[in-house]
Design a protein around this motif. Structure first.
Motif, PDB file in Angstrom:
ATOM      1  N   ARG A 136       0.785  -0.754  -0.016  1.00 40.96           N
ATOM      2  CA  ARG A 136      -0.331  -0.079   0.199  1.00 40.96           C
ATOM      3  C   ARG A 136       0.921   1.129  -0.573  1.00 40.96           C
ATOM      4  NH1 ARG A 136      -2.831  -1.147   5.177  1.00 40.96           N
ATOM      5  NH2 ARG A 136      -0.741  -1.645   5.661  1.00 40.96           N
ATOM      6  N   SER A 137       0.387   2.399  -0.781  1.00 41.15           N
ATOM      7  CA  SER A 137       1.414   3.516  -0.562  1.00 41.15           C
ATOM      8  C   SER A 137       0.354   5.120  -1.005  1.00 41.15           C
ATOM      9  CB  SER A 137       1.903   3.771  -2.116  1.00 41.15           C
ATOM     10  OG  SER A 137       1.675   3.613  -3.138  1.00 41.15           O
ATOM     11  N   LEU A 138       0.505   6.482  -0.090  1.00 38.33           N
ATOM     12  CA  LEU A 138       0.527   7.141  -0.368  1.00 38.33           C
ATOM     13  C   LEU A 138       1.001   8.155  -0.806  1.00 38.33           C
ATOM     14  CD1 LEU A 138      -1.247   6.804   3.128  1.00 38.33           C
ATOM     15  CD2 LEU A 138      -2.585   6.768   1.068  1.00 38.33           C
ATOM     16  N   ALA A 139       0.490   9.044  -2.012  1.00 41.94           N
ATOM     17  CA  ALA A 139       1.196   9.886  -2.565  1.00 41.94           C
ATOM     18  C   ALA A 139       0.923  10.865  -1.108  1.00 41.94           C
ATOM     19  CB  ALA A 139       0.439  10.566  -4.005  1.00 41.94           C
ATOM     20  N   ALA A 144      -0.094  14.609  -7.403  1.00 41.66           N
ATOM     21  CA  ALA A 144      -0.909  13.923  -7.054  1.00 41.66           C
ATOM     22  C   ALA A 144      -1.497  15.165  -6.347  1.00 41.66           C
ATOM     23  CB  ALA A 144      -1.338  13.192  -6.160  1.00 41.66           C
ATOM     24  N   LEU A 145      -1.179  16.171  -5.212  1.00 38.93           N
ATOM     25  CA  LEU A 145      -1.010  17.067  -4.657  1.00 38.93           C
ATOM     26  C   LEU A 145      -1.694  18.343  -6.322  1.00 38.93           C
ATOM     27  CD1 LEU A 145      -1.596  18.336  -2.098  1.00 38.93           C
ATOM     28  CD2 LEU A 145       0.489  19.441  -2.197  1.00 38.93           C
ATOM     29  N   ALA A 146      -0.633  18.421  -6.741  1.00 43.46           N
ATOM     30  CA  ALA A 146      -1.447  19.118  -7.542  1.00 43.46           C
ATOM     31  C   ALA A 146      -2.726  19.276  -8.757  1.00 43.46           C
ATOM     32  CB  ALA A 146      -0.181  19.521  -9.112  1.00 43.46           C
ATOM     33  N   GLN A 147      -2.856  18.323  -8.631  1.00 46.91           N
ATOM     34  CA  GLN A 147      -4.823  18.003  -8.852  1.00 46.91           C
ATOM     35  C   GLN A 147      -5.873  18.059  -7.762  1.00 46.91           C
ATOM     36  OE1 GLN A 147      -5.107  16.827 -12.373  1.00 46.91           O
ATOM     37  NE2 GLN A 147      -7.127  17.093 -11.455  1.00 46.91           N
TER      38      GLN A 147
END
Length: 417
Positions: A136-139, A144-147
């Motif tokens: 499992r991973s979290l950006a 992802a933050l820009a979007q």
């Protein structure tokens, strides 16, 4: 009404003042929604992800009389240093910025767009590959933050990709990244076991694309109290960037962004622009304040909001204003304002001289009293850096405990040299 919370903004360079003027969304009317939500403790209404230049009241007012005595070459240097040229170009309206400067900004934005699209595609590939192997991973930031905050990956810059994984999956992740063509920038220093809490990420770079991925197992370093990965994962939110990409929930994300920015002294305004966006898009302050208190991040949040209110005219909810005035936020904000005004890149590298010394003092001031005591106690524990400076066979690792003061002194002497 914008508040400076005692910050001295009069000494800011004219070019920085002009850049801040270009960054401000001019949404004074929207601030009422933020202030009203703060009083009720309910989430604010979501605002449009992108505010067109024609809707920017500050820039329209500025267009009537362009700012005088601005060194536009220095303005460009600051925009690139603070990594905010996409936001400036998107918000810039009639007359505040000369056309040739806007043209140069447009060139930077085109290159950034290609860069962010490449990073977004690679983030999808890596997260999808990890998920296929049960990791499992979290950006944390990046495209992802820009979007999420801007609705368009091209409206924010990013140097690399940051993903958070459970520490138990680090070896598997390392092997997977190697299969994907990445190589570790430095070997993971597993020898003495202290690396799990003395550092919080390792970096991998793809020699073909030049893309760097920082793999985190903690949100921040330096043994600060923080949520477990399970807690973060259970409160995750999907990313509109890709079905394979997930991010921390808004509350955890806000806490991460303020602690990350504080740890770096906010020396890039890009991080503060993110805070401005998060506040304007809406936060459940009634749930967020207890979370910040639980993880000793109220002072960092106060620092971020004081800076954002003073520099970007971020609307601060009324319920939080007394907390900002009473806490250490204004004092910490004043310390960071010096780093912002001087446009320095903060580093603890001894070769940076006074910058390194000032930054180390600032990092110590950032800690609570309890954190300072814990930090002092950890200095007694042997470090993986000791093993790197004075290698010993694993059977003799116990000697690093009595040798710790001497090895530490030896490392300092070598660094100064």
């Amino acid at each position: 009404m914008n508040q400076s919370y005692g910050l001295d903004l009069d000494k800011l360079p004219g070019e920085l003042t002009a850049m801040l003027e270009a960054l401000r969304s001019g949404s004074a009317g929207r601030a009422n929604a933020a202030n009203g939500a703060g009083g009720s403790g309910q989430p604010q209404d979501r605002l449009p992800q992108h505010i067109p230049a024609s809707d920017s009241g500050v820039l329209q007012r500025a267009s009537a009389s362009p700012l005088p005595h601005i060194d536009w070459n220095q303005f460009m240097k600051l925009a690139r240093h603070h990594r905010v040229y996409p936001q400036i170009h998107a918000e810039a309206g009639g007359g505040l910025i000369p056309s040739d400067v806007l043209q140069a900004l447009a060139g930077d934005c085109r290159r950034n767009t290609w860069r962010m699209l490449a990073l977004g595609g690679e983030l999808d590939r890596v997260c999808r590959s990890l998920a296929e192997r049960g990791v499992r991973s979290l950006a944390l930031k990046g495209p992802a933050l820009a979007q999420l905050l801007y609705g368009d990956v091209s409206l924010r810059t990013s140097k690399d990709l940051d993903i958070l994984i459970p520490v138990a999956d680090l070896e598997l992740t390392e092997r997977l990244l190697q299969k994907l063509g990445y190589a570790a920038d430095d070997p993971i220093p597993r020898g003495l076991g202290d690396w799990k809490w003395k550092i919080h990420h390792v970096a991998f770079t793809h020699p073909g694309t030049g893309i760097q991925i920082e793999v985190h197992w903690r949100l921040n370093g330096d043994i600060g109290k923080e949520p477990s990965f399970e807690t973060l994962w259970n409160a995750r939110q999907p990313s509109a960037l890709s079905s394979a990409v997930h991010m921390p929930g808004d509350d955890h994300l806000f806490m991460y962004l303020v602690t990350h920015g504080a740890r770096h002294g906010w020396f890039r305004l890009r991080w503060l622009a993110d805070i401005d966006r998060m506040v304007r898009r809406g936060q459940d302050w009634a749930a967020l304040v207890p979370l910040l208190r639980r993880y000793h991040a109220l002072d960092q949040a106060g620092q971020a909001l004081v800076l954002a209110a003073a520099l970007l005219h971020t609307p601060i909810p009324r319920a939080l204003q007394p907390r900002l005035s009473a806490g250490r936020g204004p004092v910490l904000a004043a310390r960071a304002l010096g780093f912002i005004a001087d446009a320095v890149v903060l580093t603890t590298d001894p070769g940076a001289g006074d910058v390194s010394k000032d930054y180390k003092r600032y990092l110590f001031e950032l800690k609570t009293t309890g954190q300072k005591w814990r930090y002092a106690l950890t200095r007694l524990y042997p470090s993986f850096r000791d093993a790197k400076a004075v290698p010993l066979p694993k059977s003799l690792y116990f000697l690093y405990f009595p040798l710790r003061p001497f090895v530490w002194l030896w490392r300092q002497v070598r660094q100064q040299a």
